[in-house]
Structure formats: C-alpha cells, structure tokens
Design a protein around this motif. Structure first.
Motif, PDB file in Angstrom:
ATOM      1  N   CYS A 151      13.810  11.919  -4.332  1.00  0.00           N
ATOM      2  CA  CYS A 151      13.013  12.162  -3.497  1.00  0.00           C
ATOM      3  C   CYS A 151      11.452  11.799  -3.688  1.00  0.00           C
ATOM      4  O   CYS A 151      11.113  11.551  -5.044  1.00  0.00           O
ATOM      5  CB  CYS A 151      13.024  13.666  -2.953  1.00  0.00           C
ATOM      6  N   THR A 152      10.486  11.620  -2.760  1.00  0.00           N
ATOM      7  CA  THR A 152       9.196  11.387  -3.010  1.00  0.00           C
ATOM      8  C   THR A 152       8.437  12.018  -1.756  1.00  0.00           C
ATOM      9  O   THR A 152       8.955  11.986  -0.588  1.00  0.00           O
ATOM     10  CB  THR A 152       9.000   9.787  -3.030  1.00  0.00           C
ATOM     11  N   PRO A 153       7.159  12.642  -2.202  1.00  0.00           N
ATOM     12  CA  PRO A 153       6.430  13.095  -0.964  1.00  0.00           C
ATOM     13  C   PRO A 153       5.744  11.716  -0.207  1.00  0.00           C
ATOM     14  O   PRO A 153       5.128  11.036  -0.935  1.00  0.00           O
ATOM     15  CB  PRO A 153       5.236  13.595  -1.816  1.00  0.00           C
ATOM     16  N   VAL A 154       5.574  11.798   1.161  1.00  0.00           N
ATOM     17  CA  VAL A 154       5.168  10.898   1.979  1.00  0.00           C
ATOM     18  C   VAL A 154       4.486  11.459   2.808  1.00  0.00           C
ATOM     19  O   VAL A 154       4.203  12.698   3.346  1.00  0.00           O
ATOM     20  CB  VAL A 154       6.110  10.038   2.461  1.00  0.00           C
ATOM     21  N   GLY A 155       3.285  10.551   3.435  1.00  0.00           N
ATOM     22  CA  GLY A 155       2.648  10.698   4.736  1.00  0.00           C
ATOM     23  C   GLY A 155       2.982   9.800   5.696  1.00  0.00           C
ATOM     24  O   GLY A 155       4.063   9.471   5.508  1.00  0.00           O
ATOM     25  N   PRO A 156       2.475   9.200   6.744  1.00  0.00           N
ATOM     26  CA  PRO A 156       2.685   8.604   7.606  1.00  0.00           C
ATOM     27  C   PRO A 156       3.176   7.017   7.187  1.00  0.00           C
ATOM     28  O   PRO A 156       2.471   6.663   6.189  1.00  0.00           O
ATOM     29  CB  PRO A 156       1.299   8.308   8.734  1.00  0.00           C
ATOM     30  N   TYR A 157       4.066   6.437   7.811  1.00  0.00           N
ATOM     31  CA  TYR A 157       4.524   5.186   7.405  1.00  0.00           C
ATOM     32  C   TYR A 157       3.615   4.134   7.887  1.00  0.00           C
ATOM     33  O   TYR A 157       3.316   3.243   7.284  1.00  0.00           O
ATOM     34  CB  TYR A 157       6.065   5.057   8.242  1.00  0.00           C
ATOM     35  N   PHE A 158       2.983   4.146   9.221  1.00  0.00           N
ATOM     36  CA  PHE A 158       1.946   3.658   9.646  1.00  0.00           C
ATOM     37  C   PHE A 158       0.892   4.317   9.638  1.00  0.00           C
ATOM     38  O   PHE A 158       0.815   5.562  10.059  1.00  0.00           O
ATOM     39  CB  PHE A 158       2.031   3.136  10.977  1.00  0.00           C
ATOM     40  N   LYS A 159      -0.418   3.741   9.084  1.00  0.00           N
ATOM     41  CA  LYS A 159      -1.721   4.730   9.167  1.00  0.00           C
ATOM     42  C   LYS A 159      -2.102   4.907  10.492  1.00  0.00           C
ATOM     43  O   LYS A 159      -2.027   4.080  11.222  1.00  0.00           O
ATOM     44  CB  LYS A 159      -2.783   3.988   8.119  1.00  0.00           C
ATOM     45  N   GLY A 160      -2.719   6.222  10.597  1.00  0.00           N
ATOM     46  CA  GLY A 160      -3.493   6.296  11.925  1.00  0.00           C
ATOM     47  C   GLY A 160      -2.950   7.156  12.638  1.00  0.00           C
ATOM     48  O   GLY A 160      -3.229   7.471  13.830  1.00  0.00           O
TER      49      GLY A 160
END
Length: 345
Positions: A151-160
């Motif tokens: 696992c890995t912490p993530v934010g949005p795949y596409f910015k914005g």
C-alpha cells in the motif's frame, strides 16, 4: 513503525514506502498462509515467467478514513473477483476472495498511520498482484507463484481535483479484439506507455492533453478506454448514462459502481453500448473513471483535426459532479452505501 511526516494537503499519486506488506507463496498446488514482511524487494528466480512471458496480473483498490474514524475498504470482493478472472486468463492460481480481503485488511491495519486523515481527499491505495516465479525457461505456466499486497498513501491521480482534462485519440490499439484487454495484466499497460507519452507531448490549437483515447481495435470507430481508465458519457438531455461495452475493455469496478449510482440514486437511464467517435455531439458530458482517478471530467477530445468540447474545458458538468459527490460520499462514509459495498477494517 516509522514516523510519518507527509504533507497530506499536497499528496500526489506516487510511491511512498510503507512499513509492511503481505506476501504468500504458491507451491505444490496450494497457497501458504502468508505473512506480513518489512521487505519491499522481491527475490525471484531469473527464469520467472513474470519476467519473460508477462505471466502476472494486479489490482488496485483503496482504503478510506471515514468521518467517524473507522476505515472503509470499497468493494474489495469485486477486486478479488476480477483478479480471479485475470488469473484464469493467464493460467495462474488465484487467491480466494476470503484470502484476498484478509490480506488487504492486514496491510491496512499494519499501515494505518499512513492513511490520510478524513477531509484531506487522500486515501491508502492498495496494490495486490500475482506473479509467476520459479526456475523455468520454456513458454509454460510457472511452477510457483507469489501473491502480494502493498500500500501507499495517495492524493488525486490527476491534479486539480474535479477539474476537466483534455484527451487525444491515439493511432495505437490498447489491446487485440480477442486478447487480454478484459484482464488487468501488465502487458496492457506496457503497451500504453508510448501512446500515453505521445499524448502528453502533443499540442493542438494551443491545447495540451492528459492522456490517450483508445478506439476499438476491430473498426477504429468507437471509443473503448481513456488512458488507464474507463469512459462514460451523458446524453444531451441529461437523462442517460452511457459507457462503452466491449470484450477488450477492462471491467472497471468504479464504472459499474457509477452505473448503479446513476440508475438507483440519480434516476438516470443507463446503457452499456457503443460510443462512436464521430457522434460525440450526442453527449453533453464525459468522464474518465477508475480507482486511481475516481472521476476525471473530460473537457474535450481531439480526433484528427477536430476538437470536440463537452460541457466545458474549465468546470465539471452537473451530472458528473453529482456522480462524483455520491461515489466519494459512499467511499468516505458520509453517504449511505449500497449493501455490501463497504468492508470495515
């Protein structure tokens, strides 16, 4: 346990090493019990079929911090089922649904301190995979296999956030008409690297593009996929949700969740059918959907010399926004989920 010092507000979609991952070995006809390990490096035979013949598949799903502090896994049984289909296509043993979900539970609990807090928009991305390993040289199924989940912490795949992106039609095919397009195997993604890079480098009338659009490999008249995501469109009257149907499209869990939400929560008509590249003016909105991207509104599509704009190049359409709010609300626990969609960790 390592200290976590992450800027949650600016978290991107990239690999961050977490503390523990699950690993199980298949040998002599059975999976072992598996265990958590700190080692993020695989030690495999040089003749492993995963290296030479692409005998491997993977999944992607997320864990979410709910408002009440609990942890939600979103439809992991569906990821398990899709992995089982991919394994069958590549002649690999598949972990059972129970083994798959339990491995995901263990990984999330062991790395809970990497789970982004509620309200940040982030999540803990899980990557289960199965690979063929062991001493081998001929074109055959492997003598041994590894099933692992990290696992890995993530934010949005596409910015914005929910901001529209433009896409360009590729001259390449994503998969063969009767090939492995419906399986989540690495070869499909390796084949997409070049057209994806070309799309990002392309410019037309001052526009830049987020990724490639792939047409059906048989006739090159119908949209199949958007980069590494599925496509949906909304008809001009705003009443019908349409998504392409083809044996070479990956069956997206996000897409089928949106089909259910569109019909049962938004009261829309839903269709799995053809979306012709020369008939885009039938649709008022379009989006790319998948576990990583969730929903990315499509501002417009470049096909040859023609650029078609949907709702807007700068803001999401009203139906797309409602779908996004409903889906993410279910995932983060602020909206009641359909029965069986959420598994608590």
């Amino acid at each position: 346990m390592r200290d976590v010092n992450i800027d949650w507000a600016n978290l991107g979609f990239s690999y961050i090493r977490t503390d523990l991952r699950f690993r199980s070995h298949w040998k002599d006809g059975a999976w072992d019990a598996g265990q958590l390990t700190e080692d993020n490096v695989l030690h495999i035979a040089e003749g492993s079929t995963a290296l030479h013949y692409g005998q491997q598949c993977f999944e992607g799903l997320k864990a979410y911090r709910a408002q009440d502090g609990s942890i939600n896994l979103f439809r992991p049984d569906q990821n398990a089922a899709r992995m089982q289909m991919s394994c069958e296509r590549l002649l690999m043993p598949a972990p059972s649904t129970e083994m798959f979900i339990e491995a995901c539970r263990q990984v999330v609990k062991a790395n809970e301190h990497f789970l982004p807090p509620f309200g940040t928009g982030g999540s803990l991305y899980l990557r289960p995979f199965v690979i063929g390993v062991g001493d081998n040289i001929g074109v055959r199924t492997a003598p041994e296999f590894i099933f692992s989940v990290f696992c890995t912490p993530v934010g949005p795949y596409f910015k914005g956030g929910l901001a529209p992106h433009n896409f360009i039609v590729s001259e390449f095919d994503r998969a063969a008409p009767n090939g492995t397009g419906a399986a989540k195997v690495g070869g499909n993604y390796a084949a997409s690297l070049l057209p994806g890079a070309q799309a990002k480098e392309a410019q037309a009338q001052g526009r830049q593009f987020a990724d490639a659009i792939y047409l059906d490999p048989a006739t090159h008249t119908k949209i199949e996929e958007v980069g590494a995501a599925n496509l949906f469109v909304i008809t001009k009257d705003g009443r019908t949700f349409v998504t392409p149907k083809s044996p070479s499209i990956l069956p997206s869990i996000t897409k089928y969740s949106l089909l259910h939400i569109a019909e049962h929560r938004l009261g829309l008509n839903v269709e799995e059918g053809d979306v012709y590249i020369n008939q885009l003016d039938r649709y008022s909105e379009a989006g790319a959907c998948g576990t990583a991207a969730v929903i990315t509104p499509i501002g417009g599509i470049q096909h040859g010399d023609h650029f078609h704009v949907f709702h807007s190049e700068t803001e999401a359409g009203p139906v797309t926004r409602r779908l996004y709010d409903e889906l993410t609300g279910i995932q983060f626990g602020t909206v009641e989920a359909p029965e069986g969609w959420i598994v608590k960790v």
